[in-house]
Enzyme design. Structure first.
Site, short mmCIF file in Angstrom:
data_model
loop_
_atom_site.label_atom_id
_atom_site.label_comp_id
_atom_site.label_asym_id
_atom_site.label_seq_id
_atom_site.Cartn_x
_atom_site.Cartn_y
_atom_site.Cartn_z
N ARG A 207 17.30 59.64 19.96
CA ARG A 207 18.64 60.06 20.35
C ARG A 207 18.94 59.62 21.78
O ARG A 207 18.03 59.34 22.55
CB ARG A 207 18.80 61.57 20.19
CG ARG A 207 17.88 62.40 21.06
CD ARG A 207 17.78 63.82 20.56
NE ARG A 207 19.04 64.55 20.73
CZ ARG A 207 19.73 65.09 19.73
NH1 ARG A 207 19.30 64.97 18.48
NH2 ARG A 207 20.83 65.75 19.95
N LYS B 199 25.25 70.31 21.58
CA LYS B 199 26.49 71.04 21.32
C LYS B 199 26.39 72.49 21.78
O LYS B 199 27.35 73.04 22.29
CB LYS B 199 26.83 70.97 19.83
CG LYS B 199 27.67 69.74 19.50
CD LYS B 199 28.12 69.75 18.07
CE LYS B 199 27.06 69.18 17.18
NZ LYS B 199 27.48 69.03 15.79
N GLU C 28 28.20 67.81 11.79
CA GLU C 28 28.50 69.19 11.43
C GLU C 28 29.75 69.56 12.22
O GLU C 28 29.76 69.37 13.44
CB GLU C 28 27.36 70.11 11.87
CG GLU C 28 26.10 69.96 11.06
CD GLU C 28 24.97 70.80 11.65
OE1 GLU C 28 24.99 72.02 11.50
OE2 GLU C 28 24.08 70.21 12.29
P1 ATP Z 1 23.28 68.65 18.71
O1 ATP Z 1 21.90 68.98 18.22
O2 ATP Z 1 23.33 67.90 19.99
O3 ATP Z 1 24.20 69.81 18.73
P2 ATP Z 1 23.61 67.56 16.14
O4 ATP Z 1 22.59 66.56 15.86
O5 ATP Z 1 23.40 68.92 15.54
O6 ATP Z 1 23.87 67.62 17.69
P3 ATP Z 1 25.52 66.58 14.27
O7 ATP Z 1 26.94 66.95 14.15
O8 ATP Z 1 24.58 66.99 13.21
O9 ATP Z 1 25.04 67.11 15.70
O10 ATP Z 1 25.38 65.03 14.54
C1 ATP Z 1 25.92 64.05 13.71
C2 ATP Z 1 25.11 62.80 13.85
O11 ATP Z 1 25.04 62.39 15.21
C3 ATP Z 1 23.70 63.04 13.37
O12 ATP Z 1 23.37 62.00 12.48
C4 ATP Z 1 22.87 62.99 14.62
O13 ATP Z 1 21.63 62.41 14.36
C5 ATP Z 1 23.70 62.13 15.56
N1 ATP Z 1 23.46 62.52 16.95
C6 ATP Z 1 23.64 63.73 17.51
N2 ATP Z 1 23.26 63.72 18.80
C7 ATP Z 1 22.85 62.46 19.09
C8 ATP Z 1 22.33 61.80 20.25
N3 ATP Z 1 22.17 62.44 21.40
N4 ATP Z 1 22.01 60.49 20.16
C9 ATP Z 1 22.19 59.83 19.01
N5 ATP Z 1 22.66 60.38 17.87
C10 ATP Z 1 22.99 61.68 17.90
MG MG Z 2 22.61 68.10 13.29
#
Ligand code: ATP
Ligand code: MG
Length: 567
Positions: free
Chosen positions: A269, A279, A44
């Site tokens: 994760r 984030k 995102e």
């Molecule tokens: P956050 O919740 O930390 O803000 P997010 O999951 O909303 O992060 P996205 O931009 O949706 O952020 O993430 C893109 C991809 O990265 C998704 O497929 C998500 O599963 C993966 N991702 C995000 N954080 C992690 C993590 N800590 N470890 C592994 N994969 C991750």
């Molecule tokens: Mg996400």
């Protein structure tokens, strides 16, 4: 001087098997999806990428590479209020820097808005979606709990015609934000709360960074995400564990619409000690000025660790070593630094810098004389050579001198002889102090016979110090970093900013050997005995370098690995 980065893939000669690879191997062998492998990385655009994203990127691109498939980069840009073009650009830069290439497969969920709208209409026509007039609070109150079922909305049994009409008018902008939502008609009593008639579309009169003002209704993440994967023909939708409960919803949406269905596989994760990888929390660090921005070298963002001096090779190695599992765990920050040391030990040139200078005058060294030493940039690898001048006045590290040496101190103290790295032996004769009693200068003598670091009589000295010639040294700002948080799990604190390390940054005025004047921004080297450093991407200029310490030389992780019988 620049540091060339190796291409992705080279750093991982034989990747260990994990459960996702095994699963994909099974699917290609059985001919599911015609043996095709297509993954995607779907960020995102509402923040900068962090180390957790690196794990996901390496996993997705690594899988497609291994199985001769492809990986798409898709921006899941369904929430216009929080998204910005700056984030889109930084994400592309960071994925490329990490060494991966989506080629011509750059997609945006917003490009599918018209088709997504079509799928929603399709579901309404099948009696599988309805427009709900309840307020957000009412919807929440009627959702039930884990123990109690939810209650049906009074609008749940609207006719298909009425739903089609209302949804069209939602799109046409007839209603204010929040007045109505389109919901999936699944089961308000489902034990899986995700399936209790989740929202598909909401009204938001907000400008979108790509579609402008064309839309005032936007699809919910869950609705857009699974259809986007389906539209692209993704075979394996890899995501983190918290989406396990959403899998039945994704399957339901695609089944009801009668479209292609990818296989979702969840993994744990990445969590890292002494850091936060959310984030929302990272944005807070930036907005509250706790760090200087997304690319502050203390941030666990990719742009932060890059600026700090991390290499893409080290990050890919890290992601390979931590592996992929289905159980949540936390990785030691030390492992990350260990991977960097392993990489830079092989590839970084060596140089001398004095961080906290103490003046040394060599009394018996002729005034005006300069010895020009010719040193290799690396003791073992062929990285060329540089000239290092030696003269009557030098700087050594304040720490390398003690007026009263503690037991076992083999560096410089009155009467003791040490080796100046690659140059001469010197002996301390006198300590000069200012009126306040601070040591300001050492008077030493050198042994001309010891040129190059040894003597004809073979006498031994225990200490070897790094040094720079005062007349030739260049002044530079050097920034030393420490962990940003004092607690191993800052995310578990009530307020994670309560355990910010007040000493996470120390700025020094250092003296560097003159060959470092030409360092290009981003250039990395080892300052002997002090650690691995990188010329700051933003603030360093050739002629006026600014160096960040990426890692010290002390490796606690290496010791743990040795104890455990690792390599
Ligand atoms: P956050 O919740 O930390 O803000 P997010 O999951 O909303 O992060 P996205 O931009 O949706 O952020 O993430 C893109 C991809 O990265 C998704 O497929 C998500 O599963 C993966 N991702 C995000 N954080 C992690 C993590 N800590 N470890 C592994 N994969 C991750
Ligand atoms: Mg996400």
């Amino acid at each position: 001087m620049t540091t060339p980065d190796k291409a992705a893939g080279e750093a991982v000669p034989s990747a260990p098997v994990n459960f996702i690879r095994a699963r994909v191997a099974e699917d290609t062998a059985s001919g599911k999806y015609g043996g095709r492998v297509m993954t995607r990385f779907p960020p995102e655009p509402n923040g900068y990428l962090h180390l957790g994203h690196a794990k996901s990127i390496c996993l997705n691109f690594g899988l497609s590479k291994e199985f001769g498939g492809v990986t798409n980069l898709r921006f899941d840009d369904t929430n216009p209020a929080k998204e910005e073009v700056e984030y889109v650009e930084s994400i592309m830069r960071d994925v490329k820097w990490l060494g991966f290439d989506w080629e011509d497969r750059l997609y945006y969920a917003s490009d599918y808005f018209e088709r997504l709208y079509g799928f929603a209409v399709e579901l309404i026509k099948k009696g599988k979606a309805y427009v709900d007039d309840q307020t957000a609070e009412e919807i929440r109150a009627n959702r039930g709990t884990l123990k109690e079922p939810g209650r049906n909305s009074p609008y749940r049994d609207r006719s298909v015609e009425e739903n089609l009409d209302l949804f069209a008018r939602m799109r046409a902008g007839e209603y204010p934000d929040g007045a109505r939502v389109l919901r999936a008609k699944i089961d308000m009593a489902s034990p899986n709360v995700v399936l209790r008639d989740p929202a598909m579309y909401r009204i938001k009169h907000v400008h979108h960074h790509r579609t402008g003002d064309k839309w005032c209704i936007y699809p919910m993440y869950d609705f857009a995400h699974c259809f986007s994967d389906s539209i692209e023909g993704v075979t394996h939708s890899i995501c983190t564990l918290e989406f396990e409960n959403n899998r039945p919803l994704y399957d339901w949406f695609l089944e009801q619409a009668g479209v292609y269905r990818p296989q979702q596989i969840e993994f744990a994760r990445l969590n890292l000690t002494h850091t936060v990888l959310s984030k929302r929390k990272l944005i807070q660090l930036v907005n509250e000025g706790i760090t200087t921005g997304w690319d502050d070298p203390r941030m666990p963002t990719l742009s932060g660790v890059r600026r700090r001096g991390f290499t893409p090779e080290a990050l890919r190695d890290f992601c390979e070593r931590i592996g992929v599992a289905r159980a949540d765990s936390t990785v030691e920050y030390g492992l990350l630094e260990h991977c960097l040391r392993e990489d830079l030990n092989e590839r970084a040139p060596r140089a001398m810098a004095v961080l906290r200078p103490l003046k040394v005058v060599i009394e018996n060294y002729p005034e005006g004389q300069v010895d020009e030493f010719d040193f290799p940039w690396h003791p073992e690898k062929d990285m060329g050579r540089r000239t290092v001048p030696f003269s009557k006045v030098l700087y050594i590290e304040q720490d390398d001198f003690r007026e009263v040496p503690p037991k076992g101190f083999h560096r410089l103290y009155p009467g003791n002889e040490v080796r100046l790295r690659y140059a001469y032996y010197i002996t301390c004769r006198e300590v000069v102090k200012d009126e306040a009693g601070n040591i300001v200068e050492l008077r030493c003598t050198y042994d001309p016979e010891s040129k190059g670091g040894g003597t004809p009589d073979g006498r031994k000295v225990k200490g070897t110090l790094h040094w720079v010639s005062a007349a030739h040294a260049i002044d530079a700002e050097v920034r030393l970093y420490d962990l940003l948080f004092t607690k191993p799990n800052p995310g578990a604190e009530e307020d994670f900013t309560s355990c910010i390390n007040p000493n996470s940054l120390e700025v020094l005025r250092a003296k560097l050997e003159p060959a470092l004047a030409g360092a290009e921004p981003g250039w990395r080297c080892q300052f002997e005995r002090l650690g691995y450093f990188c010329a700051d991407e933003k603030d360093s200029k050739p002629g006026a370098p600014v160096f960040n310490r990426a890692a010290t030389l002390k490796d606690t992780w290496g010791k743990i690995e040795k104890k455990q019988g690792g390599k």
